[in-house]
Design a protein around this motif. Structure first.
Motif, PDB file in Angstrom:
ATOM      1  N   UNK A 172       0.883  -1.196  -0.098  1.00 34.36           N
ATOM      2  CA  UNK A 172      -0.045   0.010   0.158  1.00 34.36           C
ATOM      3  C   UNK A 172       0.960   1.197   0.010  1.00 34.36           C
ATOM      4  N   UNK A 173       1.975   1.256   0.933  1.00 32.35           N
ATOM      5  CA  UNK A 173       2.956   2.365   0.970  1.00 32.35           C
ATOM      6  C   UNK A 173       3.391   2.533  -0.664  1.00 32.35           C
ATOM      7  N   UNK A 174       3.726   1.387  -1.156  1.00 32.03           N
ATOM      8  CA  UNK A 174       4.399   1.553  -2.456  1.00 32.03           C
ATOM      9  C   UNK A 174       3.505   2.214  -3.503  1.00 32.03           C
ATOM     10  N   UNK A 175       2.095   1.629  -3.255  1.00 32.76           N
ATOM     11  CA  UNK A 175       1.027   2.384  -4.315  1.00 32.76           C
ATOM     12  C   UNK A 175       0.933   3.657  -4.005  1.00 32.76           C
ATOM     13  N   UNK A 176       0.914   4.234  -2.714  1.00 31.84           N
ATOM     14  CA  UNK A 176       0.734   5.490  -2.385  1.00 31.84           C
ATOM     15  C   UNK A 176       1.816   6.425  -2.915  1.00 31.84           C
ATOM     16  N   UNK A 177       3.085   5.775  -2.801  1.00 32.99           N
ATOM     17  CA  UNK A 177       4.346   6.761  -3.297  1.00 32.99           C
ATOM     18  C   UNK A 177       4.225   6.805  -4.927  1.00 32.99           C
ATOM     19  N   UNK A 178       3.788   5.776  -5.526  1.00 34.82           N
ATOM     20  CA  UNK A 178       3.597   5.874  -7.041  1.00 34.82           C
ATOM     21  C   UNK A 178       2.601   6.975  -7.399  1.00 34.82           C
ATOM     22  N   UNK A 179       1.329   6.867  -6.665  1.00 36.09           N
ATOM     23  CA  UNK A 179       0.236   7.935  -6.609  1.00 36.09           C
ATOM     24  C   UNK A 179       0.819   9.217  -6.548  1.00 36.09           C
ATOM     25  N   UNK A 180       1.636   9.469  -5.515  1.00 38.91           N
ATOM     26  CA  UNK A 180       2.329  10.693  -5.002  1.00 38.91           C
ATOM     27  C   UNK A 180       3.355  11.097  -5.899  1.00 38.91           C
ATOM     28  N   UNK A 181       3.936  10.258  -6.672  1.00 37.46           N
ATOM     29  CA  UNK A 181       4.761  10.663  -7.831  1.00 37.46           C
ATOM     30  C   UNK A 181       4.120  11.147  -9.080  1.00 37.46           C
ATOM     31  N   UNK A 182       3.089  10.683  -9.186  1.00 39.55           N
ATOM     32  CA  UNK A 182       2.351  11.065 -10.383  1.00 39.55           C
ATOM     33  C   UNK A 182       1.728  12.330 -10.051  1.00 39.55           C
TER      34      UNK A 182
END
Length: 998
Positions: free
Chosen positions: A700-710
């Motif tokens: 979930x953290x990795x997905x959140x970071x990916x979303x934040x990067x976008x």
């Protein structure tokens, strides 16, 4: 509504009295001052409040106690029985209303029950007394017709009184041909003052000329003052222009400078916006680098966590098996409890066997004995009846002994008392002697009364003789005096005095002879009566001397025998009663034996049903039933426990097998207890779940970071677009060129700010913007200002001259008015005129009120009166037996015409007194039957028909009885009226009640 009960705590002389009313017609009869009017007033007071001390009605406050008031119980068809209680409190009393459903309230609830009817309206429609008819008797002519019309409208003479009061107020103020009313007097005085004022005006021509001159001067003064204001305004504008001339010139210079920056383009607040945008771009670049580093760390941690997926797949089944362990422990505990209960039940069954101790097999008793609810009730009743029969037998034995002893005692007492009685011949002789002795005593008392009467008659005879002698002496002396006066007058030639004296003497002499004759007749009557009384007295004395007295011994002996005979009669009656009681006891024995035999037959049937011996049934049938019933219940309970033990064993085996299966599959192949196997399985599941949760959290953290990067990348691109837009507007591509154009924009802003300040100052100036170009064309404004000042001085000088001329003219006018004639007349005329207008306004208010009343009467005649008159005509035709058939309202004004059966019309004043009263009652009753028929209040009547003959009274009461929706409460002191009412509806107020309670 129907009055059911009257309870008086204290009202006038009435204290602690209750009257119950059980019929639709109720009559209170009593003599004068018996309390009839007080009861009628009490009903009104409870319903509508006690009269206040300011009113003329009597308050009837009790004198002998402090409790003031009472209560009424009234039945309302829609609500039920209501209790209305009113006691002393505020001016009209404190009222409490209690309804049948328990609801309570005060004045608001009472007003709701009475449908808003107040005391005045109730007394006008439903309450009659003698005063209402007396009012009819006192009216004459047109006033009688208007009174009857007012009664038809509101039930009383209220409408007539209002009309009379309005006319009286109008007549006090003004009459067309009058002189004394206030408006007539002031109108004449106003005319006189007006004539005097006109005469004074003719003598003041010079005064009018001066007034005209004064008006011209004042007009000229007003025109010059207007010019003066205009010149002063222009002077102030010139002064204002001289003040603002410098900033106007500065405005022109600033506008020229701003024109040089016309081609400059720069975004609004461009420099500030660029600084903020630059800061945001640097911040987002740092965030993007941070997100990339954190994503790398998460990938490294995910690759280092090992998992066991098969264990997690079987998680649900493992948890179901492990969660059964508490059930396993409960089953073990329950098994122990059931085994203990089994032992206890076995002991209880053994105890029941020993108590019954029956020679019957257990299987037959448990299966074939009948223990139904119906049989249990029969056994209980049989046992109860067995006890009652035993108690009845013991009671009958005791009663038989007591009754037999009492019978023997009474027979002995009757025999002894019979021997003590006197023989019949001896008792008859004693009674005759006592009767003759009573006659002698009565004759003696009457003789004493006649003796006193003889003395009184003799004294009255002597007094009459003395009075006759005194009258003779007075008459002789007066006659001689009159004859001497008449003779002296004749000698002196006074013929008139002589004739008067002789005439008086003759008349007085004849009066004296007539009175003397009457006195002698009266004396002869009294002498005759005296002789009769003396004769009767002498006869009584002879009878008394012949009579013989009875001895005290004989009287006492007769009295003792009378007492013995009364006692003997009582003993005979008691003996008869005792014989009857003895027979009843014997009958009770026979009845008991029949019941006993029937009960024994029932006990045999019940014993067969229970499979027990008959001897046990006769002694303890119900106890035996209870023991058998309990034995069967214990046997059923024992079988139930056996079945439960079997089920517990099966369920335990299922739980053990499931837990062992999962333990062998996922753990090492080793033996352990059920509790440890459950614990180790749960621990392994917990550890595996923690690993799974950690992996899911990292993902979930990795997905959140990916979303934040976008998100950061999108935001960064947007800020770059904003930067390009700013630079494009400014027409540059480099940051240094952007700062140079920003400096030029700041300088342009300063010029605009100063220009805005100048414009604000010009806005506050008194010169409008569109007028400024006009003033800019003035070459020398200071010179023009000096010219305006000269014009202002000339206008001020002329105004001063006009003020002086007006003052001189006013002085001349005041000198003419110094005599005061015209001024005083004018003031007096105005004052009289004002007072006259006020009086006319006051008169107009009463005139409008009377007109409105007339219109209201007319509308009432056209819309509401016909329905009431139709019922009143029926009532009048019934009361007069068809002699009068119609009641017609007059076309104009208030009043009625009555049509006879001969079709002749009569005004109210042309009818007889009795017919007028019948017409009045017909209208009052018709009001209750039409306009107020939905209220159903009782008629309360207090001796209103005593002036009617028997026939008319009968008709009125028949008419009232026809009003079935209205209860009739009638108060009267005339006994002959009671025949019209049933005896059960009569309540008599006797003399004793009046003396004590009233």
């Amino acid at each position: 509504m129907e009055l059911r009960k009257i309870t008086i705590y204290g009202y006038g002389k009435l204290e602690n009295i209750t009257f119950s009313i059980h019929s639709p017609i109720h009559v209170f009869y009593g003599e004068n001052e018996a309390g009839k009017s007080t009861i009628m007033s009490f009903i009104h007071s409870i319903l509508f409040g006690f009269p206040t001390k300011q009113q003329t009605e009597l308050r009837y406050e009790p004198k002998l106690q402090h409790k003031y008031g009472g209560k009424l119980e009234i039945f309302f068809p829609e609500i039920g029985l209501a209790t209305i209680e009113r006691v002393k409190g505020k001016s009209s009393g404190d009222v409490t209303v209690t309804l049948e459903d328990g609801r309570r309230g005060q004045e608001e609830l009472l007003t709701e029950l009475l449908a808003g009817i107040d005391k005045g309206l109730y007394q006008s429609i439903f309450s009659f007394n003698l005063h209402g008819l007396q009012n009819v008797q006192q009216l004459r002519g047109e006033e009688l017709g208007r009174f009857l019309f007012s009664t038809g409208a509101v039930g009383s003479d209220r409408l007539l009184k209002v009309e009379n009061e309005l006319q009286k107020e109008l007549d006090i103020r003004y009459k067309p041909n009058g002189k004394k009313p206030a408006i007539n007097e002031k109108l004449q005085a106003l005319r006189d003052k007006h004539s005097q004022l006109k005469s004074a005006e003719k003598e003041n021509n010079q005064y009018e000329h001066l007034l005209t001159k004064k008006r011209k001067l004042e007009k000229e003064k007003q025109l010059i003052e207007a010019d003066l204001k205009k010149e002063e305004h222009e002077k102030r504008l010139l002064e204002e222009w001289i003040k603002i001339r410098g900033i106007v010139q500065e405005k022109v210079v600033l506008e020229q400078k701003l024109a040089t920056y016309k081609e400059l383009h720069f975004p609004q607040n461009g420099l500030t916006r660029w600084e903020a945008l630059k800061e945001k771009l640097l911040s987002i670049e740092a965030e993007i680098r941070n997100v990339e580093a954190r994503a790398l760390e998460i990938d490294q941690e995910l690759s280092s966590i090992p998992t066991q997926e098969e264990l997690l797949s079987a998680e649900h089944n493992i948890l179901l098996a492990v969660e059964k362990f508490p059930v396993y422990e409960q089953l073990q505990n329950r098994q122990t409890q059931v085994e203990n209960q089994m032992k206890k039940i076995e002991e209880e069954i053994d105890s029941l066997k020993s108590k019954l101790h029956l020679p019957i097999e257990e299987e037959i008793l448990l299966k074939e004995s009948n223990t139904s609810i119906f049989l249990k009730e029969q056994c209980a009743q049989a046992a109860s009846k067995q006890r009652r029969l035993k108690e009845q037998k013991e009671e009958l034995d005791e009663r038989l002994k007591a009754e037999q002893a009492a019978l023997e005692s009474l027979e002995e007492a009757v025999k002894i008392d019979k021997q003590k009685l006197l023989p019949k011949e001896e008792r008859a002789r004693l009674e005759e002697h006592v009767q003759s002795d009573h006659q002698v005593r009565w004759n003696k008392e009457k003789a004493e009364l006649l003796s006193r009467e003889i003395s009184q008659l003799e004294a009255q005879g002597k007094l009459e003789e003395k009075r006759m002698k005194l009258n003779t002496i007075i008459t002789s002396g007066l006659s001689i005096f009159l004859l001497l006066v008449g003779t002296g007058a004749l000698v002196f030639g006074q013929w008139v005095l002589t004739i008067i004296c002789f005439t008086v003497c003759v008349v007085y002499f004849f009066v004296f002879l007539s009175g003397r004759k009457l006195a002698k007749n009266e004396i002869r009557k009294k002498e005759h009566k005296l002789a009769l009384v003396k004769e009767e007295h002498a006869q009584l004395l002879v009878t008394f001397e012949k009579g013989q007295g009875v001895s005290r011994y004989e009287a006492q002996k007769l009295e003792e025998d009378t007492t013995r005979r009364e006692k003997f009669t009582q003993l005979q009656f008691k003996l008869e009663q005792q014989n009857e009681s003895y027979e009843r006891v014997l009958q009770g024995f026979e009845k008991w034996e029949a019941n006993f035999l029937s009960h024994q037959k029932l006990l045999r049937q019940l014993a067969n049903e229970l499979k027990i011996p008959y001897e046990l049934a006769t002694q303890q049938i119900y106890d035996a039933f209870l023991l058998i019933e309990e034995w069967k219940a214990k046997d059923r309970e024992r079988n139930s426990y056996l079945q439960e033990l079997k089920e517990i064993h099966q369920e335990r085996e299922q739980i053990i097998s499931k837990i062992s299966y999962f333990f062998e599959q996922f753990m090492e192949n080793e033996k352990d207890t059920i509790a440890n196997m459950c614990y180790r399985l749960k621990t392994a599941l917990t550890e595996e779940k923690k690993k799974r949760d950690r992996i899911e959290a990292l993902q979930r953290k990795k997905a959140d970071l990916s979303e934040a990067m976008d998100k950061y990348q999108t935001e960064y691109n947007r800020y770059l677009e904003e930067k390009n837009d700013l630079f494009s507007i400014a027409g540059v591509t480099e940051e240094e060129k952007f700062h140079e154009k920003a400096a030029m924009e700041m300088e342009k802003g300063k010029y605009k700010e100063r220009l805005a300040t100048i414009n604000g100052q010009l806005e506050m100036a008194n010169i409008a913007k569109n007028h400024i170009p006009v003033y800019q064309q003035i070459l020398d404004p200071e010179l023009q200002l000096e010219e305006k000042k000269g014009i202002l001085d000339r206008l001020a000088s002329r105004i001063q001259e006009l003020v002086e001329e007006v003052a001189a003219t006013n002085f001349s006018i005041s000198r003419i008015e110094s005599g005061g004639t015209y001024t005083d007349l004018l003031h007096t005329f105005k004052q009289f005129q004002s007072e006259f207008k006020e009086d006319v306004r006051e008169w107009a208010k009463f005139a409008v009120a009377k007109q409105l009343l007339a219109k209201t009467i007319e509308q009432y005649k056209q819309k509401q009166l016909p329905a009431m008159l139709q019922k009143a005509e029926e009532n009048l035709a019934f009361l007069t037996e068809g002699k009068y058939i119609r009641i017609v309202p007059k076309e104009e004004g208030a009043g009625f015409l009555v049509e006879s059966h001969h079709h002749l019309f009569y005004e109210a004043k042309e009818l007889s007194q009795g017919t007028t009263e019948q017409l009045y009652l017909s209208i009052r009753i018709a009001l209750a039957q039409t306009f107020y028929q939905n209220f159903g209040f009782p008629f309360i009547i207090d001796d209103s028909f005593v002036n009617f003959d028997e026939k008319r009274t009968d008709k009125v009461i028949q008419l009232l009885k026809k009003c079935e929706q209205n209860q009739l409460i009638f108060f009267t002191c005339h006994r002959h009226l009671l025949k019209y009412f049933p005896d059960e509806s009569l309540h008599v107020l006797p003399a004793e009640e009046r003396e004590t309670s009233l």
